[in-house]
Design a protein around this motif. Structure first.
Motif, PDB file in Angstrom:
ATOM      1  N   SER A 193     -26.231  62.526   7.915  1.00  0.00           N
ATOM      2  CA  SER A 193     -26.306  61.886   9.228  1.00  0.00           C
ATOM      3  C   SER A 193     -25.070  62.185  10.054  1.00  0.00           C
ATOM      4  O   SER A 193     -23.944  62.230   9.536  1.00  0.00           O
ATOM      5  CB  SER A 193     -26.455  60.373   9.077  1.00  0.00           C
ATOM      6  OG  SER A 193     -27.632  60.047   8.373  1.00  0.00           O
ATOM      7  N   GLN A 194     -25.287  62.369  11.355  1.00  0.00           N
ATOM      8  CA  GLN A 194     -24.155  62.456  12.251  1.00  0.00           C
ATOM      9  C   GLN A 194     -23.577  61.063  12.466  1.00  0.00           C
ATOM     10  O   GLN A 194     -24.223  60.055  12.176  1.00  0.00           O
ATOM     11  CB  GLN A 194     -24.571  63.061  13.592  1.00  0.00           C
ATOM     12  CG  GLN A 194     -25.498  62.162  14.401  1.00  0.00           C
ATOM     13  CD  GLN A 194     -25.691  62.664  15.821  1.00  0.00           C
ATOM     14  OE1 GLN A 194     -24.747  63.073  16.473  1.00  0.00           O
ATOM     15  NE2 GLN A 194     -26.918  62.641  16.286  1.00  0.00           N
ATOM     16  N   GLY A 221     -35.107  64.953  12.016  1.00  0.00           N
ATOM     17  CA  GLY A 221     -34.741  64.145  13.189  1.00  0.00           C
ATOM     18  C   GLY A 221     -35.494  64.609  14.412  1.00  0.00           C
ATOM     19  O   GLY A 221     -36.352  63.922  14.947  1.00  0.00           O
ATOM     20  N   GLY A 280     -23.283  58.254  14.420  1.00  0.00           N
ATOM     21  CA  GLY A 280     -23.975  57.726  15.588  1.00  0.00           C
ATOM     22  C   GLY A 280     -23.122  56.730  16.352  1.00  0.00           C
ATOM     23  O   GLY A 280     -22.599  55.776  15.776  1.00  0.00           O
ATOM     24  N   VAL A 287     -26.475  59.922  19.934  1.00  0.00           N
ATOM     25  CA  VAL A 287     -27.435  60.130  18.854  1.00  0.00           C
ATOM     26  C   VAL A 287     -28.503  61.159  19.230  1.00  0.00           C
ATOM     27  O   VAL A 287     -28.688  62.171  18.541  1.00  0.00           O
ATOM     28  CB  VAL A 287     -28.079  58.799  18.433  1.00  0.00           C
ATOM     29  CG1 VAL A 287     -29.146  59.037  17.374  1.00  0.00           C
ATOM     30  CG2 VAL A 287     -27.017  57.849  17.918  1.00  0.00           C
ATOM     31  N   VAL A 335     -29.702  66.701   5.445  1.00  0.00           N
ATOM     32  CA  VAL A 335     -30.030  65.416   6.070  1.00  0.00           C
ATOM     33  C   VAL A 335     -28.803  64.518   6.164  1.00  0.00           C
ATOM     34  O   VAL A 335     -28.920  63.296   6.218  1.00  0.00           O
ATOM     35  CB  VAL A 335     -31.173  64.698   5.321  1.00  0.00           C
ATOM     36  CG1 VAL A 335     -32.473  65.429   5.503  1.00  0.00           C
ATOM     37  CG2 VAL A 335     -30.857  64.534   3.843  1.00  0.00           C
ATOM     38  N   SER A 339     -35.401  53.406   5.877  1.00  0.00           N
ATOM     39  CA  SER A 339     -34.089  53.994   5.588  1.00  0.00           C
ATOM     40  C   SER A 339     -32.967  53.213   6.252  1.00  0.00           C
ATOM     41  O   SER A 339     -31.788  53.480   6.011  1.00  0.00           O
ATOM     42  CB  SER A 339     -34.036  55.452   6.064  1.00  0.00           C
ATOM     43  OG  SER A 339     -34.019  55.536   7.483  1.00  0.00           O
ATOM     44  N   ALA A 372     -21.573  67.215  13.490  1.00  0.00           N
ATOM     45  CA  ALA A 372     -22.991  67.315  13.131  1.00  0.00           C
ATOM     46  C   ALA A 372     -23.463  68.764  13.181  1.00  0.00           C
ATOM     47  O   ALA A 372     -24.181  69.238  12.289  1.00  0.00           O
ATOM     48  CB  ALA A 372     -23.828  66.454  14.076  1.00  0.00           C
TER      49      ALA A 372
END
Length: 249
Positions: free
Chosen positions: A91-92, A141, A94, A155, A89, A191, A114
């Motif tokens: 995160s890329q 996601g 964004g 995203v 999990v 979150s 990612a």
């Protein structure tokens, strides 16, 4: 307990979503291994799990370093006896801008990173799961092709790319008894950073749902634990929609 005697590895386990998944897995009896780059957040998440009576261990590993990831998961498999659940999990990066305003190098780097971390961690887990002829690879996601809105930049493109990767893993791993499932979220409002600038985004996620509700990190954890368990064994090679109807993927 749904996950008694199971072993779960959570990359990004010190984060809000990763920590929620880890906590839910542990509450259902799994032994969880939290992986990330920040010792303080990893240990804080592990301490919460231990305080609730669960089993949690941490490791500082760069999920872009294939050698380090493989060394770590091999050690987990040797110590715990199996690798039953793996989820990344992290995160890329964004970039919330119109596509026309994003530089090509920035766009390519963000999507590439990612995909790279997802590929590295799933390859590592898949080695053990294929040998076991069992296991669950969870993704987070998801892809919602029915909804595209301006300003999301890289995203949604990145999440679509990761979902495509998940589908390819499904085709290759299903014959070995390995399930691949994505939790399609549409956005987890608790979150988000607690700053005024995020209030419009939170409200937009709520408004997109016909129920006028949004999933929380607790919802993510509960669904993830069920999907990863034997009770969810028929859920495979697909997305599970936890968006209160906001996403149609």
């Amino acid at each position: 307990m749904l996950l008694e005697n199971k072993t779960a590895v959570i990359y990004g386990g010190g984060g809000t979503v990763g920590g929620a998944m880890a906590g839910a897995f542990a509450a259902e009896g799994a032994r969880v291994f939290l992986v990330g780059r920040t010792p303080a957040t990893l240990e804080a998440a592990a301490d919460r799990i231990r305080a609730a009576g669960g089993q949690a261990e941490t490791a500082v590993v760069d999920a872009m370093d294939a050698s380090a990831v493989n060394d770590h998961i091999d050690a987990v498999a040797e110590k715990a006896g199996s690798v039953d659940i793996s989820v990344n999990v992290i995160s890329q990066q964004g970039i919330f801008q119109p596509l026309a305003d994003i530089s090509t190098p920035d766009f390519v780097a963000a999507i590439g990173n990612a995909l790279a971390t997802q590929l590295i961690t799933t390859k590592a887990a898949a080695r053990h799961m294929v040998d076991q002829e069992s296991g669950v690879l969870l993704f987070f996601g998801g892809s919602d092709p029915a909804h595209s809105i301006p300003g999301l930049g890289n995203v949604q493109v990145g999440m679509d790319a990761i979902e495509s990767l998940r589908r390819q893993w499904a085709a290759e791993l299903a014959p070995h008894g390995v399930r691949t499932v994505t939790l399609l979220s549409g956005g987890i409002i608790d979150s988000f950073p607690d700053i005024p600038e995020m209030e419009a985004a939170r409200q937009g996620i709520v408004n997109a749902s016909p129920f006028k509700r949004a999933a929380t990190t607790a919802d993510v954890g509960r669904v993830a634990a069920f999907v990863a368990s034997e009770q969810g064994r028929s859920i495979a090679s697909t997305q599970v929609n936890i968006s209160f109807g906001a996403c149609y993927g």
